[in-house]
Design a protein around this motif. Structure first.
Motif, PDB file in Angstrom:
ATOM      1  N   LYS A 192       0.439  -1.562  -0.130  1.00 31.59           N
ATOM      2  CA  LYS A 192      -0.256  -0.517  -0.357  1.00 31.59           C
ATOM      3  C   LYS A 192       0.622   1.284   0.158  1.00 31.59           C
ATOM      4  CE  LYS A 192      -3.032  -1.229   3.832  1.00 31.59           C
ATOM      5  NZ  LYS A 192      -3.945  -1.177   4.608  1.00 31.59           N
ATOM      6  N   ASP A 193       1.967   1.342   0.368  1.00 35.93           N
ATOM      7  CA  ASP A 193       3.064   2.320   0.867  1.00 35.93           C
ATOM      8  C   ASP A 193       3.787   2.369  -1.240  1.00 35.93           C
ATOM      9  OD1 ASP A 193       2.330   2.389   3.403  1.00 35.93           O
ATOM     10  OD2 ASP A 193       4.162   2.824   3.857  1.00 35.93           O
ATOM     11  N   LEU A 194       3.951   1.376  -1.408  1.00 36.34           N
ATOM     12  CA  LEU A 194       4.594   1.176  -2.571  1.00 36.34           C
ATOM     13  C   LEU A 194       3.486   2.546  -3.487  1.00 36.34           C
ATOM     14  CD1 LEU A 194       6.330  -1.710  -2.368  1.00 36.34           C
ATOM     15  CD2 LEU A 194       7.360   0.724  -2.570  1.00 36.34           C
ATOM     16  N   VAL A 195       2.395   2.109  -3.667  1.00 39.67           N
ATOM     17  CA  VAL A 195       0.972   2.580  -3.794  1.00 39.67           C
ATOM     18  C   VAL A 195       1.226   3.967  -3.424  1.00 39.67           C
ATOM     19  CG1 VAL A 195      -1.530   2.832  -4.445  1.00 39.67           C
ATOM     20  CG2 VAL A 195      -0.137   0.141  -4.423  1.00 39.67           C
ATOM     21  N   GLU A 196       0.916   4.103  -3.109  1.00 37.43           N
ATOM     22  CA  GLU A 196       1.049   5.955  -2.641  1.00 37.43           C
ATOM     23  C   GLU A 196       2.448   6.830  -2.973  1.00 37.43           C
ATOM     24  OE1 GLU A 196       0.736   6.270   1.979  1.00 37.43           O
ATOM     25  OE2 GLU A 196      -1.068   5.594   2.380  1.00 37.43           O
ATOM     26  N   SER A 197       3.296   5.854  -3.346  1.00 39.55           N
ATOM     27  CA  SER A 197       4.239   5.981  -3.932  1.00 39.55           C
ATOM     28  C   SER A 197       4.550   6.750  -4.926  1.00 39.55           C
ATOM     29  CB  SER A 197       5.549   6.073  -3.555  1.00 39.55           C
ATOM     30  OG  SER A 197       6.322   5.366  -1.392  1.00 39.55           O
ATOM     31  N   GLY A 198       3.559   6.018  -5.686  1.00 45.08           N
ATOM     32  CA  GLY A 198       3.922   6.260  -7.200  1.00 45.08           C
ATOM     33  C   GLY A 198       3.314   5.421  -8.090  1.00 45.08           C
ATOM     34  N   LEU A 199       3.755   3.366  -7.608  1.00 42.13           N
ATOM     35  CA  LEU A 199       3.237   2.512  -8.465  1.00 42.13           C
ATOM     36  C   LEU A 199       2.064   2.452  -8.208  1.00 42.13           C
ATOM     37  CD1 LEU A 199       6.321   2.928  -7.067  1.00 42.13           C
ATOM     38  CD2 LEU A 199       5.901  -0.112  -7.082  1.00 42.13           C
ATOM     39  N   SER A 200       1.673   1.844 -10.058  1.00 41.50           N
ATOM     40  CA  SER A 200       0.100   1.336  -9.807  1.00 41.50           C
ATOM     41  C   SER A 200       0.104  -0.040  -8.941  1.00 41.50           C
ATOM     42  CB  SER A 200       0.147   0.994 -11.145  1.00 41.50           C
ATOM     43  OG  SER A 200       0.746   0.124 -11.678  1.00 41.50           O
TER      44      SER A 200
END
Length: 513
Positions: free
Chosen positions: A404-412
């Motif tokens: 979830k944090d990776l998605v918040e960082s900009g990953l799809s």
């Protein structure tokens, strides 16, 4: 007086006897689910983690531990049937930054499986003696053998690690001097030792001497060993990339390099003090142009990054009750929280409440998230990892938080899934067996009730897990969680953990540093 002394002596003897009994008391074992000659998953929606396509209503035939067929209709006779109707299936998730201990089979392994984490890259190890706390390559390779024989519940341990190499600061005096890597002549016996231990990579830590690091980077590949771990503080990130370190860990790597006084960290005998004094400048004066140059170099050299955002998150939110009162604390022995977690968390919370450092840890965490997004857009391969056993990092559960944090960082959502499946498999040079759902690959699979391409949090909607072709259904998954919760609350496991921590010379020197 003599009577009093006798009572005290007797009481002390009984206490010691009781504590010794707790240390030696055997722990219960979990039973591995029944193996089936063949398993047929019917009418499941397969998520292709390479393209993001969904193959609807497919049958997957597993024989032994291998995917044998994928088709719209497969004859269901003589197979163990799993109904996949209206469900989704992804490859088993990998956590690419963990730390295993002598208690992992009770406190970590069940939670990994229950959360769909079928593979882990462990970043800890031992020297030339078995440690009372840290597990080493020999234990992890034995766990892998037991997994293959279906006699132990454990994730698959990929790529075996050395002990963390931090120069003289990481090695107690009772161990061979060559582990300290103070001289270039130490490199050969050091690599000979770890080659014999079946280690795949040397875990680099912060304070490794520069000359030794450079020599190690040149010599390790001759042994079939690579370097992975922290950015060495006295070496530039640019040079470490050029020298071939294959992965860098944690969210600070660009922070160290991309602020006006970055050289003060590389050339100082007191770099920790300079780091603390420079932390705000690392955020406020961040040199984006310099960072982009380094990110492009990482992409060019196929260098991977495991940001472990959870490690920065624990500092950022250490003062907030919602974070501290995480219900997953029930899976952590109280003594571990008190001795290992609480000192750092309490210190971070105090700083977060102070006027001088208010919001600094939060700003640092958010800046690291932005840099993950930047690096990803520049083509740096990102891997999901969490740094179990760090404070408020929970085996299994925290990988979903990291996604979830990776998605918040900009990953799809798809790219976050890739960071825990195909990208780690490619890094490990094991993508011929793992990372995607294909005929001929190992049946490490996670069945989900919801589609994680719609919402990455749906990776937590686990219906079942296949690991090496063994099926863990909903009932077994709950049993795994209940098992670790029960063990963690038991008095004797707390005594075992305390003993293993306090009697480990490797832990003692880590805490002293």
């Amino acid at each position: 007086m003599k009577k009093t002394l006798k009572i005290v002596a007797t009481t002390l003897f009984l206490v010691i006897l009781f504590l010794a009994g707790c240390i030696l008391w055997p722990l219960p074992q979990l039973e591995v689910p029944k193996a089936h000659n063949s398993i047929l998953i019917k009418s499941i929606n397969i998520i292709d983690v390479e393209s993001g396509a969904i193959l609807h209503n497919q049958d997957i035939l597993v024989e032994g531990n291998t995917i044998k067929a994928i088709d719209s209709v497969i004859n269901s006779s003589s197979h163990f049937i799993i109904n996949g109707k209206n469900k989704y299936i992804i490859p088993g998730l990998w956590n690419m930054h963990t730390h295993s201990t002598q208690q992992s089979e009770w406190l970590h392994h069940p939670l990994y499986i229950a959360n769909g984490v079928t593979g882990v890259r462990d970043m800890s190890g031992q020297l030339n003696k078995k440690d009372t706390y840290w597990a080493g390559s020999k234990e992890r390779l034995q766990w892998n053998q037991d997994l293959a024989q279906h006699i132990r519940i454990t994730p698959r341990y990929v790529l075996q690690s050395s002990y963390q190499i931090d120069g003289k600061y990481s090695v107690p005096n009772s161990f061979p001097e060559f582990f300290k890597l103070q001289k270039e002549e130490d490199i050969a016996p050091f690599l000979d030792f770890y080659k014999n231990e079946d280690v795949d990579f040397i875990k680099i830590y912060m304070q490794i001497p520069p000359k030794s690091y450079r020599k190690l980077a040149l010599e390790a590949p001759k042994y079939g060993i690579h370097l992975a771990g922290h950015k060495p503080i006295f070496i530039s990130l640019e040079e470490a990339i050029q020298l071939g370190q294959r992965s860098f860990e944690h969210g600070r790597i660009f922070m160290y390099e991309c602020f006006p006084k970055a050289d003060s960290l590389k050339n100082s005998n007191n770099w920790k003090k300079n780091y603390a004094a420079s932390k705000r400048s690392m955020v406020m004066d961040f040199d984006k142009k310099k960072a982009i140059q380094l990110m492009d170099l990482m992409r060019k050299n196929n260098t991977y990054w495991t940001p472990t955002l959870q490690t920065l998150k624990s500092d950022a939110f250490a003062h907030t009750p919602a974070f501290i009162n995480n219900p997953n604390r029930k899976y952590i022995p109280a003594i571990k929280r008190k001795l290992w977690w609480n000192p750092g968390i309490n210190k971070a919370a105090e700083k977060n409440r102070s006027l001088k450092e208010k919001d600094l840890n939060l700003d640092f965490y958010r800046a690291s998230q932005r840099q993950v997004g930047m690096a990803h857009k520049r083509g740096v391969p990102i891997m999901a990892g969490t740094d179990v056993t760090d404070a408020y990092v929970f085996a299994g559960f925290s990988l979903h938080t990291e996604l979830k944090d990776l998605v918040e960082s900009g990953l799809s959502n798809l790219e976050a899934l890739q960071a825990a499946t195909i990208i780690p498999a490619e890094y490990s040079k094991l993508d011929n067996k793992y990372g995607t759902i294909d005929i001929g690959k190992t049946a490490d699979l996670v069945l989900l009730n919801k589609n994680p391409l719609e919402d990455i949090s749906y990776t937590q909607s686990i219906h079942g897990v296949l690991l090496d072709g063994i099926y863990y259904n909903n009932k077994k998954i709950q049993e795994l969680k209940d098992f670790t919760s029960s063990i963690a609350s038991a008095f004797h496991i707390n005594i075992k953990v305390a003993y293993s921590l306090l009697s480990s010379p490797l832990i003692r020197i880590q805490l002293a540093d």
